[in-house]
Design a protein around this motif. Structure first.
Motif, PDB file in Angstrom:
ATOM      1  N   ARG A   1      35.960  17.933  46.347  1.00 50.85           N
ATOM      2  CA  ARG A   1      37.087  17.017  46.376  1.00 50.85           C
ATOM      3  C   ARG A   1      37.238  16.234  45.082  1.00 50.85           C
ATOM      4  O   ARG A   1      38.306  15.719  44.787  1.00 50.85           O
ATOM      5  CB  ARG A   1      36.910  16.027  47.526  1.00 50.85           C
ATOM      6  CG  ARG A   1      37.006  16.619  48.921  1.00 50.85           C
ATOM      7  CD  ARG A   1      36.752  15.539  49.952  1.00 50.85           C
ATOM      8  NE  ARG A   1      37.606  14.378  49.719  1.00 50.85           N
ATOM      9  CZ  ARG A   1      37.432  13.191  50.307  1.00 50.85           C
ATOM     10  NH1 ARG A   1      36.409  13.012  51.136  1.00 50.85           N
ATOM     11  NH2 ARG A   1      38.253  12.185  50.059  1.00 50.85           N
TER      12      ARG A   1
ATOM     13  N   THR B   1      37.773  12.292  37.390  1.00 48.39           N
ATOM     14  CA  THR B   1      38.299  11.345  38.382  1.00 48.39           C
ATOM     15  C   THR B   1      37.326  10.192  38.588  1.00 48.39           C
ATOM     16  O   THR B   1      37.724   9.020  38.652  1.00 48.39           O
ATOM     17  CB  THR B   1      38.545  12.066  39.715  1.00 48.39           C
ATOM     18  OG1 THR B   1      39.492  13.115  39.519  1.00 48.39           O
ATOM     19  CG2 THR B   1      39.072  11.100  40.762  1.00 48.39           C
TER      20      THR B   1
ATOM     21  N   ALA C   1      37.969   6.172  37.452  1.00 49.49           N
ATOM     22  CA  ALA C   1      37.840   5.069  38.404  1.00 49.49           C
ATOM     23  C   ALA C   1      36.869   4.017  37.880  1.00 49.49           C
ATOM     24  O   ALA C   1      37.113   2.802  37.989  1.00 49.49           O
ATOM     25  CB  ALA C   1      37.367   5.600  39.753  1.00 49.49           C
TER      26      ALA C   1
ATOM     27  N   SER D   1      30.758   0.885  44.115  1.00 54.16           N
ATOM     28  CA  SER D   1      32.121   0.443  43.843  1.00 54.16           C
ATOM     29  C   SER D   1      33.010   1.593  43.397  1.00 54.16           C
ATOM     30  O   SER D   1      34.183   1.679  43.757  1.00 54.16           O
ATOM     31  CB  SER D   1      32.118  -0.655  42.786  1.00 54.16           C
ATOM     32  OG  SER D   1      31.645  -0.187  41.531  1.00 54.16           O
TER      33      SER D   1
ATOM     34  N   ALA E   1      32.520   4.810  44.185  1.00 51.32           N
ATOM     35  CA  ALA E   1      32.723   5.663  45.361  1.00 51.32           C
ATOM     36  C   ALA E   1      33.808   5.083  46.265  1.00 51.32           C
ATOM     37  O   ALA E   1      34.657   5.818  46.793  1.00 51.32           O
ATOM     38  CB  ALA E   1      31.410   5.812  46.127  1.00 51.32           C
ATOM     39  N   SER E   2      33.795   3.788  46.445  1.00 58.01           N
ATOM     40  CA  SER E   2      34.806   3.144  47.286  1.00 58.01           C
ATOM     41  C   SER E   2      36.195   3.339  46.703  1.00 58.01           C
ATOM     42  O   SER E   2      37.162   3.587  47.434  1.00 58.01           O
ATOM     43  CB  SER E   2      34.492   1.652  47.408  1.00 58.01           C
ATOM     44  OG  SER E   2      35.481   0.988  48.164  1.00 58.01           O
ATOM     45  N   ARG E   3      36.320   3.273  45.384  1.00 61.02           N
ATOM     46  CA  ARG E   3      37.632   3.415  44.751  1.00 61.02           C
ATOM     47  C   ARG E   3      38.176   4.828  44.897  1.00 61.02           C
ATOM     48  O   ARG E   3      39.383   5.003  45.049  1.00 61.02           O
ATOM     49  CB  ARG E   3      37.545   3.027  43.275  1.00 61.02           C
ATOM     50  CG  ARG E   3      38.881   3.143  42.545  1.00 61.02           C
ATOM     51  CD  ARG E   3      38.867   2.370  41.246  1.00 61.02           C
ATOM     52  NE  ARG E   3      38.797   0.940  41.473  1.00 61.02           N
ATOM     53  CZ  ARG E   3      39.666   0.060  40.953  1.00 61.02           C
ATOM     54  NH1 ARG E   3      40.682   0.475  40.223  1.00 61.02           N
ATOM     55  NH2 ARG E   3      39.518  -1.227  41.181  1.00 61.02           N
ATOM     56  N   VAL E   4      37.311   5.828  44.850  1.00 62.87           N
ATOM     57  CA  VAL E   4      37.792   7.209  44.965  1.00 62.87           C
ATOM     58  C   VAL E   4      37.768   7.709  46.404  1.00 62.87           C
ATOM     59  O   VAL E   4      38.133   8.856  46.686  1.00 62.87           O
ATOM     60  CB  VAL E   4      36.992   8.157  44.049  1.00 62.87           C
ATOM     61  CG1 VAL E   4      37.173   7.775  42.593  1.00 62.87           C
ATOM     62  CG2 VAL E   4      35.508   8.170  44.417  1.00 62.87           C
ATOM     63  N   GLY E   5      37.282   6.860  47.318  1.00 61.41           N
ATOM     64  CA  GLY E   5      37.358   7.183  48.735  1.00 61.41           C
ATOM     65  C   GLY E   5      36.309   8.140  49.257  1.00 61.41           C
ATOM     66  O   GLY E   5      36.605   8.971  50.126  1.00 61.41           O
ATOM     67  N   VAL E   6      35.086   8.014  48.746  1.00 65.33           N
ATOM     68  CA  VAL E   6      33.999   8.865  49.238  1.00 65.33           C
ATOM     69  C   VAL E   6      32.760   8.001  49.434  1.00 65.33           C
ATOM     70  O   VAL E   6      32.721   6.836  49.035  1.00 65.33           O
ATOM     71  CB  VAL E   6      33.673  10.018  48.262  1.00 65.33           C
ATOM     72  CG1 VAL E   6      34.885  10.915  48.047  1.00 65.33           C
ATOM     73  CG2 VAL E   6      33.167   9.463  46.928  1.00 65.33           C
TER      74      VAL E   6
END
Length: 249
Positions: free
Chosen positions: A28, A33, A37, A54, A56-61
């Motif tokens: 993904r 990417t 971020a 932080s 990981a949270s921004r890229v949604g994983v």
């Protein structure tokens, strides 16, 4: 037995050499990417806000998903320091001196725009594709000058060091010097006035004369563009003299 040489894994990924799995679901994410971020976080909140969590949270994983692309936060910082660099100026049609002046200023301004870069170890030899592109363009600008390839690289390295040092000085000056809090010293002129009061002409004969002659007077702040241009011209004058010697061999 000699140790086999290879690029660090994160640098290999920066060059697009990450092996593509033949089976399983398509990833993904990609390093670009993740790095983008992290740069957004650093620009908005500072480098201290950048963490695996932080980003990981921004890229949604989940944070664990990032370790497929970066082995550690240090790897992430390495990727950030390279990815933040834009395309370098194009040297086509420019005299080498005009181009290198533009190149150094663009380098300095890039660091000031992303001052968190100063907190990353940027003094290691460049290995990423973007930073090496800047080195390539500087070398290309010196084509036909008579300098050998090693001298061209040394010129670029020296100018890079100047851009970094000036950016660090300007960033620190704008942020304020903690040791001067409450002193009333707001800029170079104030600094010169204080020095004039404490310098002993017998112990500091040359500096005392310079200070009392107004070496620091008239400056609006700690750093000015004229100071940057002076240092840059000093370096480029030296390069020009080196070229003249090489062409006169």
């Amino acid at each position: 037995m000699a140790q086999e040489r290879s690029l660090p894994p994160v640098v290999q990924r920066m060059w697009g050499r990450e092996p593509t799995p033949r089976r399983g679901p398509r990833p993904r994410l990609d390093l670009a990417t993740i790095t983008a971020a992290a740069i957004e976080i650093a620009d908005a909140e500072g480098l201290a806000a950048v963490s695996m969590g932080s980003v990981a949270s921004r890229v949604g994983v989940a944070a664990t998903a990032l370790y497929r692309y970066v082995d550690s936060k240090e790897d992430l910082l390495t990727a950030m320091a390279d990815a933040v660099a834009p395309e370098p100026p194009d040297p086509a049609g420019m005299h080498w001196r005009d181009y290198l002046a533009l190149w150094v200023r663009a380098h300095r301004d890039l660091i000031l725009q992303h001052a968190w870069v100063l907190s990353i170890t940027v003094y290691a030899p460049p290995m990423g594709p973007r930073r090496l592109l800047w080195l390539d363009r500087a070398i290309a600008a010196l084509a036909g000058t008579g300098l050998d390839d090693g001298e061209k690289i040394n010129v670029a390295s020296t100018l890079t060091g100047y851009a970094l040092t000036d950016a660090a000085l300007e960033h620190t000056a704008k942020s304020g010097f903690p040791e001067l809090d409450g002193s009333g010293i707001e800029g170079a002129s104030d600094y010169g006035e204080v020095l004039a009061e404490v310098l002993d002409p017998e112990a500091y004969p040359a500096l005392s004369v310079a200070v009392r002659a107004g070496a620091f007077s008239g400056a609006e702040g700690w750093v000015e563009d004229a100071d940057f241009r002076f240092g840059l011209d000093l370096l480029l004058d030296g390069v020009e003299q080196l070229i003249a010697r090489r062409q006169g061999r």
